[in-house]
Write an enzyme that holds these catalytic residues in place. Sequence first.
Site, PDB file in Angstrom:
ATOM      1  N   CYS A   1       1.412  -1.091  -0.143  1.00 36.26           N
ATOM      2  CA  CYS A   1       0.149   0.032   0.016  1.00 36.26           C
ATOM      3  C   CYS A   1       0.922   1.433  -0.047  1.00 36.26           C
ATOM      4  O   CYS A   1       1.640   1.447   0.388  1.00 36.26           O
ATOM      5  CB  CYS A   1      -1.089  -0.615   1.733  1.00 36.26           C
ATOM      6  SG  CYS A   1      -1.079   1.575   1.469  1.00 36.26           S
TER       7      CYS A   1
ATOM      8  N   CYS B   1       1.556   4.312   3.875  1.00 32.02           N
ATOM      9  CA  CYS B   1       2.156   4.260   4.927  1.00 32.02           C
ATOM     10  C   CYS B   1       4.226   4.458   4.457  1.00 32.02           C
ATOM     11  O   CYS B   1       3.909   2.678   3.007  1.00 32.02           O
ATOM     12  CB  CYS B   1       2.314   3.179   6.139  1.00 32.02           C
ATOM     13  SG  CYS B   1       0.771   3.471   7.340  1.00 32.02           S
TER      14      CYS B   1
ATOM     15  N   CYS C   1      -6.892  -0.873   8.492  1.00 33.16           N
ATOM     16  CA  CYS C   1      -5.876  -0.001   7.864  1.00 33.16           C
ATOM     17  C   CYS C   1      -5.131   1.040   9.438  1.00 33.16           C
ATOM     18  O   CYS C   1      -6.363   1.467  10.414  1.00 33.16           O
ATOM     19  CB  CYS C   1      -6.725   1.637   7.070  1.00 33.16           C
ATOM     20  SG  CYS C   1      -4.659   2.562   6.674  1.00 33.16           S
TER      21      CYS C   1
ATOM     22  N   CYS D   1       3.659  22.232   5.616  1.00 34.12           N
ATOM     23  CA  CYS D   1       4.077  20.894   5.550  1.00 34.12           C
ATOM     24  C   CYS D   1       4.889  20.134   4.796  1.00 34.12           C
ATOM     25  O   CYS D   1       5.094  18.870   4.709  1.00 34.12           O
ATOM     26  CB  CYS D   1       2.915  20.126   5.146  1.00 34.12           C
ATOM     27  SG  CYS D   1       2.944  20.502   3.487  1.00 34.12           S
TER      28      CYS D   1
END
Length: 493
Positions: free
Chosen positions: A80, A83, A166, A448
């Site tokens: 996935c 992460c 998840c 960010c």
Amino acid sequence: MAEITKNQIVAITIEDMGTDGEGIGRYEGYTLFVKGAVPGDVIRAKVLKAKKTYGYAKIEEMLVSSPDRVTPCCPAAGRCGGCQLQQLSYQKQLAYKEQKVKNCLQRIGGLSKQALDSIMEPILGMDEPYHYRNKAQYPVGMGRDGGPVMGFYAGHSHTIIEQADCAIQEPINSVILKTVRDFMKEYQIPAYEEESGRGLVRHILTRVGYVTKEVMVCLVLHGRKFPYAEKLTERLKQAVEGFSAESAQRKEYMQKMEYGNVWETEVPLKYSLKSICLNVNMERTNVILGKEILPVYGEPYITDEIGGIKYQISPLSFYQVNPKQTVRLYEKALEYADLSGNEVVWDLYCGIGTISLFLAKQAKWVYGVEIVPQAIEDAKHNAVLNSIANAEFFAGAAETVMPEKYQESGGTMHADVIVVDPPRKGCEQSLLDTAAAMQPERIVYVSCDPATLARDVKYLGEKGYEVKKVCPVDMFPMTGHVECVVGMQRKHI
């Protein structure tokens, strides 16, 4: 330096980590970036792509595991794309992110190591770095059996990895996803197919109130109607409201998932389904959401709180995804703003007014600017919702609105404090020029992306602003991303 070719297998030791959390090792001076590898691993790496001085590889064989390597709790980790760091211990994740910010501020921002050692605060991490996300966007596709599949995209692709449970999403999403999937199978409702442009259901978006436990389900459709919507509503109400802390369903879920849950330990759990809506997206595009929202059940928003401020959140609203860490992030921004109650503050890229209203509690007046018109309407409504009268909001690009307002004032418009929370690309130079011309005493930069933060901090330094405080905040555990707050002070000559 060695000459490396594609498919070559070499033995290397992982010494460092890259921007996206990939391991970095070297073979006779040649640098290899290896997904899933962590510092301390000794591996045999297979080269996937070779450039002149560096390349990309995968782990072919683990020779010696790093002492900082842990077993990922999620079975989809590595496949996935959500992460990148589950295989690294959380303390080392925090150290990596702290160093990432420091490296950018040194290399790009021009700050010395000595200066950073004195002004940089320890990263704010989480006690339980799982199940923290209050928003999820699940792509929907067709499986090999013709039924719907839902989960997350694999890294750098549009291949869907089916995964309902998840590790970083709020657990209620597991119930929502399975309910919608089973309903689509039962009533033969087709998923959207990117290649052909046919089908109906493109994505499932969920939002969950951290404090209120209000739940929103938004179905993103290639169409304007969902078949049997009333029946789906009843199914979702039963599923969501049955998933409480006391339910057998939830206990079974938590026994299966062998890791911590901050949502369970921090607050009582009793969910309520407050909103089901449709989002219409008829475009052949990678953009998830269209502009039109059609209500199906309840209101087209949920309500939540941050630090005692209430917010109404729609499917299109920008709202921080980690509520517990958001409080710490905003408290740090408020600390760096150092407000006494007499200041005029400009909050740029304000979204639905999350930081603006937080600041308004301690400022004389706050102006917020955001490019999304609906977000500004939400911000105005949120000010009324909280009986805050000392905040005013403008719709438009921050790099356009503030310079225009400044020019209209003949250069007399002043701010005591300016707060910016830009997207990853950082601030436009025209905005930074205007910010400096307004001569605020303090500039608080919420970022960010450490690289664009460092670039903008350097530019503001040339305009007479000195970095006084830096604090990284881990808003996204298990990923390579890191948030950061920087406090800058105007130099008086």
